[in-house]
Structure formats: C-alpha cells, structure tokens
Scaffold this motif. Structure first.
Motif, PDB file in Angstrom:
ATOM      1  N   ASP A  83       0.830  -1.200   0.000  1.00 38.73           N
ATOM      2  CA  ASP A  83       0.000   0.000   0.000  1.00 38.73           C
ATOM      3  C   ASP A  83       0.865   1.251   0.000  1.00 38.73           C
ATOM      4  O   ASP A  83       0.604   2.197  -0.720  1.00 38.73           O
ATOM      5  CB  ASP A  83      -0.936   0.033   1.209  1.00 38.73           C
ATOM      6  CG  ASP A  83      -2.041  -1.006   1.125  1.00 38.73           C
ATOM      7  OD1 ASP A  83      -2.318  -1.485   0.010  1.00 38.73           O
ATOM      8  OD2 ASP A  83      -2.607  -1.329   2.180  1.00 38.73           O
ATOM      9  N   ARG A 110      -4.790   3.202  -7.463  1.00 39.38           N
ATOM     10  CA  ARG A 110      -5.273   1.886  -7.051  1.00 39.38           C
ATOM     11  C   ARG A 110      -6.044   2.041  -5.745  1.00 39.38           C
ATOM     12  O   ARG A 110      -5.499   2.466  -4.734  1.00 39.38           O
ATOM     13  CB  ARG A 110      -4.105   0.931  -6.860  1.00 39.38           C
ATOM     14  CG  ARG A 110      -4.531  -0.500  -6.691  1.00 39.38           C
ATOM     15  CD  ARG A 110      -3.349  -1.445  -6.608  1.00 39.38           C
ATOM     16  NE  ARG A 110      -2.453  -1.380  -7.739  1.00 39.38           N
ATOM     17  CZ  ARG A 110      -2.655  -2.011  -8.896  1.00 39.38           C
ATOM     18  NH1 ARG A 110      -3.733  -2.738  -9.074  1.00 39.38           N
ATOM     19  NH2 ARG A 110      -1.780  -1.917  -9.875  1.00 39.38           N
ATOM     20  N   ALA A 131      -8.422  -0.623  -4.774  1.00 39.47           N
ATOM     21  CA  ALA A 131      -8.823  -1.955  -4.309  1.00 39.47           C
ATOM     22  C   ALA A 131      -7.866  -2.998  -4.863  1.00 39.47           C
ATOM     23  O   ALA A 131      -6.975  -2.684  -5.645  1.00 39.47           O
ATOM     24  CB  ALA A 131     -10.254  -2.254  -4.768  1.00 39.47           C
ATOM     25  N   GLU A 132      -8.074  -4.218  -4.459  1.00 39.88           N
ATOM     26  CA  GLU A 132      -7.281  -5.362  -4.908  1.00 39.88           C
ATOM     27  C   GLU A 132      -5.789  -5.162  -4.668  1.00 39.88           C
ATOM     28  O   GLU A 132      -4.954  -5.594  -5.453  1.00 39.88           O
ATOM     29  CB  GLU A 132      -7.545  -5.651  -6.389  1.00 39.88           C
ATOM     30  CG  GLU A 132      -8.974  -6.045  -6.674  1.00 39.88           C
ATOM     31  CD  GLU A 132      -9.181  -6.496  -8.104  1.00 39.88           C
ATOM     32  OE1 GLU A 132      -8.200  -6.856  -8.771  1.00 39.88           O
ATOM     33  OE2 GLU A 132     -10.324  -6.499  -8.542  1.00 39.88           O
ATOM     34  N   THR A 133      -5.433  -4.545  -3.577  1.00 46.57           N
ATOM     35  CA  THR A 133      -4.021  -4.289  -3.276  1.00 46.57           C
ATOM     36  C   THR A 133      -3.316  -5.517  -2.701  1.00 46.57           C
ATOM     37  O   THR A 133      -2.107  -5.483  -2.519  1.00 46.57           O
ATOM     38  CB  THR A 133      -3.878  -3.122  -2.287  1.00 46.57           C
ATOM     39  OG1 THR A 133      -4.582  -3.444  -1.083  1.00 46.57           O
ATOM     40  CG2 THR A 133      -4.414  -1.833  -2.874  1.00 46.57           C
ATOM     41  N   GLN A 134      -4.044  -6.587  -2.452  1.00 43.34           N
ATOM     42  CA  GLN A 134      -3.434  -7.782  -1.853  1.00 43.34           C
ATOM     43  C   GLN A 134      -2.928  -8.782  -2.885  1.00 43.34           C
ATOM     44  O   GLN A 134      -2.370  -9.807  -2.520  1.00 43.34           O
ATOM     45  CB  GLN A 134      -4.431  -8.460  -0.907  1.00 43.34           C
ATOM     46  CG  GLN A 134      -4.900  -7.559   0.227  1.00 43.34           C
ATOM     47  CD  GLN A 134      -3.747  -6.914   0.978  1.00 43.34           C
ATOM     48  OE1 GLN A 134      -2.805  -7.585   1.385  1.00 43.34           O
ATOM     49  NE2 GLN A 134      -3.812  -5.603   1.150  1.00 43.34           N
ATOM     50  N   ARG A 135      -3.115  -8.490  -4.198  1.00 49.03           N
ATOM     51  CA  ARG A 135      -2.575  -9.392  -5.220  1.00 49.03           C
ATOM     52  C   ARG A 135      -1.047  -9.393  -5.152  1.00 49.03           C
ATOM     53  O   ARG A 135      -0.441  -8.469  -4.627  1.00 49.03           O
ATOM     54  CB  ARG A 135      -3.041  -8.969  -6.613  1.00 49.03           C
ATOM     55  CG  ARG A 135      -4.520  -9.275  -6.837  1.00 49.03           C
ATOM     56  CD  ARG A 135      -4.952  -8.990  -8.258  1.00 49.03           C
ATOM     57  NE  ARG A 135      -5.209  -7.556  -8.393  1.00 49.03           N
ATOM     58  CZ  ARG A 135      -4.854  -6.823  -9.440  1.00 49.03           C
ATOM     59  NH1 ARG A 135      -4.215  -7.367 -10.460  1.00 49.03           N
ATOM     60  NH2 ARG A 135      -5.136  -5.551  -9.484  1.00 49.03           N
ATOM     61  N   LEU A 191       0.887  -5.214  -9.868  1.00 47.26           N
ATOM     62  CA  LEU A 191       0.297  -6.378  -9.209  1.00 47.26           C
ATOM     63  C   LEU A 191      -0.017  -7.440 -10.238  1.00 47.26           C
ATOM     64  O   LEU A 191      -0.364  -7.127 -11.389  1.00 47.26           O
ATOM     65  CB  LEU A 191      -0.981  -5.983  -8.465  1.00 47.26           C
ATOM     66  CG  LEU A 191      -0.811  -5.028  -7.287  1.00 47.26           C
ATOM     67  CD1 LEU A 191      -2.161  -4.720  -6.653  1.00 47.26           C
ATOM     68  CD2 LEU A 191       0.148  -5.596  -6.254  1.00 47.26           C
ATOM     69  N   GLY A 196      -1.782  -9.795 -12.580  1.00 48.94           N
ATOM     70  CA  GLY A 196      -3.073  -9.607 -13.232  1.00 48.94           C
ATOM     71  C   GLY A 196      -3.231  -8.249 -13.887  1.00 48.94           C
ATOM     72  O   GLY A 196      -4.140  -8.051 -14.686  1.00 48.94           O
ATOM     73  N   ASP A 197      -2.349  -7.291 -13.571  1.00 47.44           N
ATOM     74  CA  ASP A 197      -2.411  -5.971 -14.215  1.00 47.44           C
ATOM     75  C   ASP A 197      -2.010  -6.089 -15.675  1.00 47.44           C
ATOM     76  O   ASP A 197      -1.141  -6.889 -16.031  1.00 47.44           O
ATOM     77  CB  ASP A 197      -1.427  -4.988 -13.564  1.00 47.44           C
ATOM     78  CG  ASP A 197      -1.882  -4.451 -12.224  1.00 47.44           C
ATOM     79  OD1 ASP A 197      -3.038  -4.705 -11.819  1.00 47.44           O
ATOM     80  OD2 ASP A 197      -1.069  -3.754 -11.580  1.00 47.44           O
TER      81      ASP A 197
END
Length: 113
Positions: free
Chosen positions: A5, A18, A20-24, A39, A41-42
């Motif tokens: 983060d 960004r 959301a989805e910061t845990q990828r 991340l 998937g980006d």
C-alpha cells in the motif's frame, strides 16, 4: 498500511490510483530504466498508468498518450520492451522482471521526446 500500500501511494503523478485489490502478488518491473511495481493480473497499461500520467509519447507530435479504446482495437497504446519487441499495453499482462520503454527508439519519429 501494508508495504505494498505504501509503495503504490508513492506515485503521486499517476493517471490511475489503485483503490482496491491491493493484496494481489506484487511484481517488479522496469519502466524507462526506473524500478517500478505492479500487481499480478495488471495489464502493462495499468502498470504504467499507476506510475505516471501517460503510456507513451505520440511518434507524430510528441504529445502524451494514455491509451484510447483500452480494448486492443485502436493501436494507441503500443510500447516496447527494452529488447525492442512491440507490445500492446492494454491487452498484455505485466510480467515479473519485464523491462518496458515508453519512448520511441533512436532514429524513429518521436525519439527526441
């Protein structure tokens, strides 16, 4: 705030923020010779625009471009890898260790931008 983060909040002049989805899984890549993070998937486009305001400079005018259609139809988001391969940023997934160049190679229009 997690370490990922805090890293993603550093790009203060980014086009995309960004939320959301910061845990990828974080992936390291190189953007115009500078270390950057994305991340898993980006797309390359997302990875670039979370770091800066444009994807590339137009080879015709030198003006910044940030992609147009975002679905691979318009030809506006082409960038290169450091080895010279052209990739479409909106439909190519970022890979760990990828080395991306957003400026035109020497000898092509827009190279001075």
């Amino acid at each position: 705030m997690s370490s990922s983060d805090s890293f993603f909040s550093q790009a203060t002049d980014a086009q995309f923020v960004r939320l959301a989805e910061t845990q990828r899984t974080p992936l390291a890549f190189v953007l115009d010779g500078q270390p950057a993070m994305a991340l898993a998937g980006d797309t390359v486009l997302t990875a670039i625009l979370t770091q800066q305001r444009s994807v590339r400079a137009s080879e015709f005018s030198g003006e910044p471009r940030a992609g147009f259609c975002l679905i691979g139809a318009c030809q506006d988001c082409w960038v290169r890898t450091e080895d010279g391969a052209r990739i479409r940023a909106c439909s190519t997934q970022i890979a760990d260790g990828m080395r991306i160049v957003t400026r035109a190679p020497a000898g092509l229009p827009g190279a001075d931008q």
